[in-house]
Design a protein around this motif. Structure first.
Motif, PDB file in Angstrom:
ATOM      1  N   ARG A 157      -7.193 -52.399 -24.581  1.00  0.00           N
ATOM      2  CA  ARG A 157      -7.361 -53.030 -25.902  1.00  0.00           C
ATOM      3  C   ARG A 157      -8.483 -52.328 -26.686  1.00  0.00           C
ATOM      4  N   VAL A 158      -9.597 -52.073 -26.030  1.00  0.00           N
ATOM      5  CA  VAL A 158     -10.726 -51.429 -26.739  1.00  0.00           C
ATOM      6  C   VAL A 158     -10.342 -50.011 -27.170  1.00  0.00           C
ATOM      7  N   LEU A 159      -9.649 -49.287 -26.286  1.00  0.00           N
ATOM      8  CA  LEU A 159      -9.271 -47.904 -26.642  1.00  0.00           C
ATOM      9  C   LEU A 159      -8.346 -47.893 -27.849  1.00  0.00           C
ATOM     10  N   SER A 160      -7.396 -48.856 -27.908  1.00  0.00           N
ATOM     11  CA  SER A 160      -6.498 -48.809 -29.071  1.00  0.00           C
ATOM     12  C   SER A 160      -7.245 -49.216 -30.339  1.00  0.00           C
ATOM     13  N   LYS A 161      -8.244 -50.098 -30.193  1.00  0.00           N
ATOM     14  CA  LYS A 161      -9.078 -50.441 -31.368  1.00  0.00           C
ATOM     15  C   LYS A 161      -9.849 -49.192 -31.846  1.00  0.00           C
ATOM     16  N   LEU A 162     -10.413 -48.452 -30.888  1.00  0.00           N
ATOM     17  CA  LEU A 162     -11.177 -47.247 -31.261  1.00  0.00           C
ATOM     18  C   LEU A 162     -10.260 -46.203 -31.904  1.00  0.00           C
ATOM     19  N   GLU A 163      -9.022 -46.157 -31.400  1.00  0.00           N
ATOM     20  CA  GLU A 163      -8.073 -45.177 -31.943  1.00  0.00           C
ATOM     21  C   GLU A 163      -7.691 -45.554 -33.380  1.00  0.00           C
ATOM     22  N   LYS A 164      -7.476 -46.853 -33.613  1.00  0.00           N
ATOM     23  CA  LYS A 164      -7.135 -47.299 -34.977  1.00  0.00           C
ATOM     24  C   LYS A 164      -8.264 -46.953 -35.951  1.00  0.00           C
ATOM     25  N   LYS A 165      -9.502 -47.077 -35.484  1.00  0.00           N
ATOM     26  CA  LYS A 165     -10.647 -46.778 -36.357  1.00  0.00           C
ATOM     27  C   LYS A 165     -10.936 -45.283 -36.413  1.00  0.00           C
ATOM     28  N   LYS A 166     -10.095 -44.486 -35.761  1.00  0.00           N
ATOM     29  CA  LYS A 166     -10.234 -43.015 -35.717  1.00  0.00           C
ATOM     30  C   LYS A 166     -11.539 -42.572 -35.045  1.00  0.00           C
ATOM     31  N   LEU A 167     -12.075 -43.444 -34.211  1.00  0.00           N
ATOM     32  CA  LEU A 167     -13.275 -43.046 -33.458  1.00  0.00           C
ATOM     33  C   LEU A 167     -12.894 -42.203 -32.254  1.00  0.00           C
ATOM     34  N   ILE A 168     -11.632 -42.355 -31.825  1.00  0.00           N
ATOM     35  CA  ILE A 168     -11.060 -41.409 -30.860  1.00  0.00           C
ATOM     36  C   ILE A 168      -9.663 -41.020 -31.353  1.00  0.00           C
ATOM     37  N   VAL A 169      -9.240 -39.803 -31.031  1.00  0.00           N
ATOM     38  CA  VAL A 169      -7.871 -39.376 -31.332  1.00  0.00           C
ATOM     39  C   VAL A 169      -7.302 -38.729 -30.075  1.00  0.00           C
ATOM     40  N   ARG A 170      -5.973 -38.670 -30.031  1.00  0.00           N
ATOM     41  CA  ARG A 170      -5.317 -38.069 -28.858  1.00  0.00           C
ATOM     42  C   ARG A 170      -4.562 -36.820 -29.269  1.00  0.00           C
ATOM     43  N   PRO A 171      -5.172 -35.640 -29.127  1.00  0.00           N
ATOM     44  CA  PRO A 171      -4.466 -34.406 -29.506  1.00  0.00           C
ATOM     45  C   PRO A 171      -3.234 -34.175 -28.635  1.00  0.00           C
ATOM     46  N   ASP A 172      -3.287 -34.596 -27.370  1.00  0.00           N
ATOM     47  CA  ASP A 172      -2.108 -34.530 -26.500  1.00  0.00           C
ATOM     48  C   ASP A 172      -2.250 -35.589 -25.414  1.00  0.00           C
ATOM     49  N   ARG A 173      -1.229 -35.657 -24.546  1.00  0.00           N
ATOM     50  CA  ARG A 173      -1.159 -36.717 -23.529  1.00  0.00           C
ATOM     51  C   ARG A 173      -2.368 -36.731 -22.585  1.00  0.00           C
ATOM     52  N   ASP A 174      -2.915 -35.543 -22.316  1.00  0.00           N
ATOM     53  CA  ASP A 174      -3.970 -35.438 -21.297  1.00  0.00           C
ATOM     54  C   ASP A 174      -5.381 -35.452 -21.862  1.00  0.00           C
ATOM     55  N   THR A 175      -5.492 -35.513 -23.194  1.00  0.00           N
ATOM     56  CA  THR A 175      -6.812 -35.321 -23.809  1.00  0.00           C
ATOM     57  C   THR A 175      -7.151 -36.434 -24.795  1.00  0.00           C
ATOM     58  N   LEU A 176      -8.421 -36.809 -24.783  1.00  0.00           N
ATOM     59  CA  LEU A 176      -8.955 -37.678 -25.843  1.00  0.00           C
ATOM     60  C   LEU A 176      -9.988 -36.847 -26.589  1.00  0.00           C
ATOM     61  N   CYS A 177     -10.040 -37.025 -27.908  1.00  0.00           N
ATOM     62  CA  CYS A 177     -11.034 -36.279 -28.679  1.00  0.00           C
ATOM     63  C   CYS A 177     -11.931 -37.279 -29.419  1.00  0.00           C
ATOM     64  N   ILE A 178     -13.224 -37.063 -29.327  1.00  0.00           N
ATOM     65  CA  ILE A 178     -14.177 -37.910 -30.062  1.00  0.00           C
ATOM     66  C   ILE A 178     -14.662 -37.086 -31.258  1.00  0.00           C
TER      67      ILE A 178
END
Ligand SMILES: Nc1ncnc2c1ncn2[C@@H]1O[C@@H]2COP(=O)(O)O[C@H]2[C@H]1O
Length: 235
Positions: free
Chosen positions: A203-224
């Motif tokens: 839940r927290v990760l999807s909240k952070l993703e919605k706020k663009k605090l994290i993005v997923r360039p691909d399946r194996d990577t998170l980008c801050i």
């Protein structure tokens, strides 16, 4: 597990192990001598490298991939103490203290590990001051991470997930034009590392993703994209 024998790739193995950050800046002949007996092995994901309470005679350098440092609480529940990756070493505590292994160590991804006889490592620490300092720095960094996590133990779930992401970025992040990239670890590992329920982590990760605090360039990577913005979330 695939073991690459010296005759087939000695040069590559030696170059790989000599490029480990631990050896950076150490005298060339000392690095040559210390790494002479290192064997490089490739391990699949989820392979046990060390078992708590075993006696060990090697120190390990992660050349590629990820491992988790695992123990169990009194109820038998798995606790992930840390996740470490390329450039880190492990298995130094037991040989230095002459006691059994303090935790399990398991691969989290296909992982390449250089396996050094513990006696060579201990000799290096005794004889080369720079190696001793490097080891002290490694221990200091681990203690700082543990302290930070203890400080946040009573904080809200967003702060605790943000802390884990920042901690992974600090130790294992790769700087790119878009931000700092870290591996997209399974949520159950982040859950065990943060002490939060897996559903809460998701839940927290999807909240952070919605706020663009994290993005997923691909399946194996998170980008801050902005470490400071993530840090400011923490209370
Ligand atoms: N909190 C931690 N963070 C990173 N590595 C750890 C941590 N606790 C234990 N380890 C490593 O896990 C290894 C298990 O075997 P050793 O006790 O020989 O040495 C230990 C350390 O290298």
């Amino acid at each position: 597990m695939v073991e690459r024998h010296k005759s087939r790739g000695e040069l590559n193995q030696r170059e790989l192990i000599k490029s480990a950050p631990f050896f950076e800046g150490l005298p060339e002949e000392i690095v040559e001598r210390t790494t002479a007996q290192v064997v490089v092995r490739e391990h699949p994901s989820n392979q046990v490298i060390l078992l708590e309470n075993d006696w060990g005679s090697s120190v390990y350098f992660i050349l590629e991939g990820w491992v988790k440092i695992r123990t169990y609480n009194l109820d038998g529940k798995e606790v992930t103490l840390n996740i470490i990756g390329k450039g880190e070493l492990f298995g130094e505590m037991a040989p230095l203290e002459e006691v059994p292994r303090s935790t399990d160590v398991i691969t989290l991804a296909p992982t390449t590990i250089g396996n050094m006889p513990a006696s060579d490592f201990v000799n290096l620490i005794h004889t080369e001051p720079k190696a001793g300092i490097r080891l002290a720095q490694l221990m200091a960094r681990r203690l700082r991470q543990v302290n930070r996590r203890l400080r946040l133990r009573e904080s809200d779930s967003t702060s605790r997930v943000a802390d884990i992401l920042l901690f992974l970025a600090d130790g294992q992040g790769t700087k790119t034009a878009e931000g700092v990239e870290i591996p997209n670890l399974p949520h159950r590992e982040l859950s065990s590392l943060s002490g939060l329920a897996r559903e809460t982590v998701t839940r927290v990760l999807s909240k952070l993703e919605k706020k663009k605090l994290i993005v997923r360039p691909d399946r194996d990577t998170l980008c801050i994209p902005d470490l400071g913005a993530l840090e400011r979330l923490m209370v």
